[in-house]
Design a protein around this motif. Structure first.
Motif, short mmCIF file in Angstrom:
data_model
loop_
_atom_site.label_atom_id
_atom_site.label_comp_id
_atom_site.label_asym_id
_atom_site.label_seq_id
_atom_site.Cartn_x
_atom_site.Cartn_y
_atom_site.Cartn_z
N GLU A 5 0.80 -1.22 0.00
CA GLU A 5 0.00 0.00 0.00
C GLU A 5 0.83 1.28 0.00
OE1 GLU A 5 -0.25 -1.72 4.28
OE2 GLU A 5 -0.26 -2.50 2.22
N ASP A 6 2.14 1.15 0.27
CA ASP A 6 3.00 2.34 0.27
C ASP A 6 3.79 2.51 -1.02
OD1 ASP A 6 2.40 3.25 2.92
OD2 ASP A 6 3.51 1.53 3.66
N TYR A 7 3.69 1.54 -1.91
CA TYR A 7 4.49 1.57 -3.14
C TYR A 7 4.16 2.78 -4.00
CZ TYR A 7 6.11 0.48 -7.85
OH TYR A 7 6.70 0.56 -9.08
N HIS A 8 2.87 3.02 -4.25
CA HIS A 8 2.49 4.09 -5.17
C HIS A 8 2.82 5.46 -4.59
CE1 HIS A 8 0.81 1.48 -8.17
NE2 HIS A 8 0.15 0.83 -7.24
N LEU A 9 2.72 5.61 -3.29
CA LEU A 9 3.13 6.87 -2.66
C LEU A 9 4.61 7.14 -2.94
CD1 LEU A 9 2.81 9.29 -0.71
CD2 LEU A 9 3.34 7.70 1.16
N ALA A 10 5.43 6.10 -2.73
CA ALA A 10 6.87 6.26 -2.97
C ALA A 10 7.16 6.56 -4.44
CB ALA A 10 7.61 4.99 -2.54
N ARG A 11 6.45 5.89 -5.34
CA ARG A 11 6.67 6.10 -6.77
C ARG A 11 6.24 7.51 -7.19
NH1 ARG A 11 7.40 2.70 -11.12
NH2 ARG A 11 6.80 3.58 -13.14
N GLU A 12 5.07 7.91 -6.74
CA GLU A 12 4.53 9.22 -7.13
C GLU A 12 5.37 10.38 -6.57
OE1 GLU A 12 0.06 7.29 -7.27
OE2 GLU A 12 0.66 8.55 -5.58
N MET A 13 5.97 10.16 -5.41
CA MET A 13 6.75 11.22 -4.77
C MET A 13 8.24 11.10 -5.09
SD MET A 13 4.36 12.97 -3.62
CE MET A 13 5.31 14.23 -2.81
#
Length: 255
Positions: A206-214
């Motif tokens: 669930e934290d992957y897309h946050l890391a990718r987007e940021m």
């Protein structure tokens, strides 16, 4: 030294009283038959208190098992099933148990996070990341810029590879934040502070897309592997300063 004396020695630098919000029962969790008189001649160190580590410690002739993850987490439970197997192994073998959870994450220089920072050669280090009001991690700078793969090769013990290496940010990494174990959501703090890479144990889906987007790089070294550091450093301190025989009981979970 007796069990009581050596636990007082552990706490002289781990300082459980500085972490009142830790739900782990830090310190002595299981006594031996004579905690104030029996001499501790051999200590086993492990990440987790479980049936397997207790058995291996007892088979090696240890009087005490020191761990990061103990058996008691602030609530009550019946001594049945798996929990009975764990407890009974200690009692049947007159094996004592000491556990230090958050104190062993946060300690400088003997904790998991500052130990990992030292392994990576971070400079200009500062405290980083909180849980329940307690500061856990460390952030700092690499002495030279590295790619994420170059950094990943230095994080864990020789021959062990991280569970996940996510190249989602800068090609060259200079600033790093570290919180061992299960601290995936603290990537948000690393992003807020503008770090180039975040290192933890378990990195969640669930934290992957946050890391990718940021645009932040992430290394998930594994919950177990990132937390072999503190117990190993405390073991080295015991051997050097107290001269007590020690062994490391390695029971990887591969998680």
């Amino acid at each position: 030294m007796t069990l009581v004396e050596i636990n007082n020695w552990f706490n002289s630098f781990l300082k459980k009283e500085d972490f009142p919000s830790d739900i782990s029962l830090n310190g002595i969790q299981i006594e031996n038959s004579e905690p104030e008189s029996k001499q501790i001649k051999k200590i086993a160190f492990a990440v987790d208190a479980c049936e397997e580590t207790a058995k291996k410690a007892a088979e090696a002739g240890a009087d005490l098992l020191f761990v990061h993850h103990g058996l008691f987490w602030g609530g009550c439970q019946t001594i049945t099933g798996s929990f009975y197997k764990r407890i009974s192994t200690f009692i049947k073998n007159d094996l004592a148990l000491c556990a230090y959870h958050i104190p062993l994450d946060a300690n400088n220089p003997y904790g998991n996070n500052w130990g990992l920072a030292a392994r990576l050669g971070l400079i200009n280090c500062e405290s980083f990341g909180t849980w329940r009001g307690m500061v856990l991690g460390v952030k700092g700078e690499l002495s030279e810029e590295l790619t994420i793969n170059e950094l990943a090769e230095r994080v864990l013990r020789k021959g062990v590879t991280p569970r996940s290496v996510l190249s989602l940010g800068k090609e060259k990494i200079k600033t790093v934040g570290i919180i061992s174990g299960g601290a995936s959501d603290d990537v948000a703090d690393a992003i807020e502070q503008g770090l180039d890479c975040y290192i933890t144990g378990e990195f969640a889906h669930e934290d992957y897309h946050l890391a990718r987007e940021m645009g932040i790089n992430v290394i998930g070294g594994g919950h177990y592997e990132t937390e072999t550091v503190g117990v190993s450093l405390v073991m080295e301190k015991v051997e050097k300063e107290l001269g007590i025989e020690c062994i490391f009981v390695d029971v990887p979970t591969n998680l």
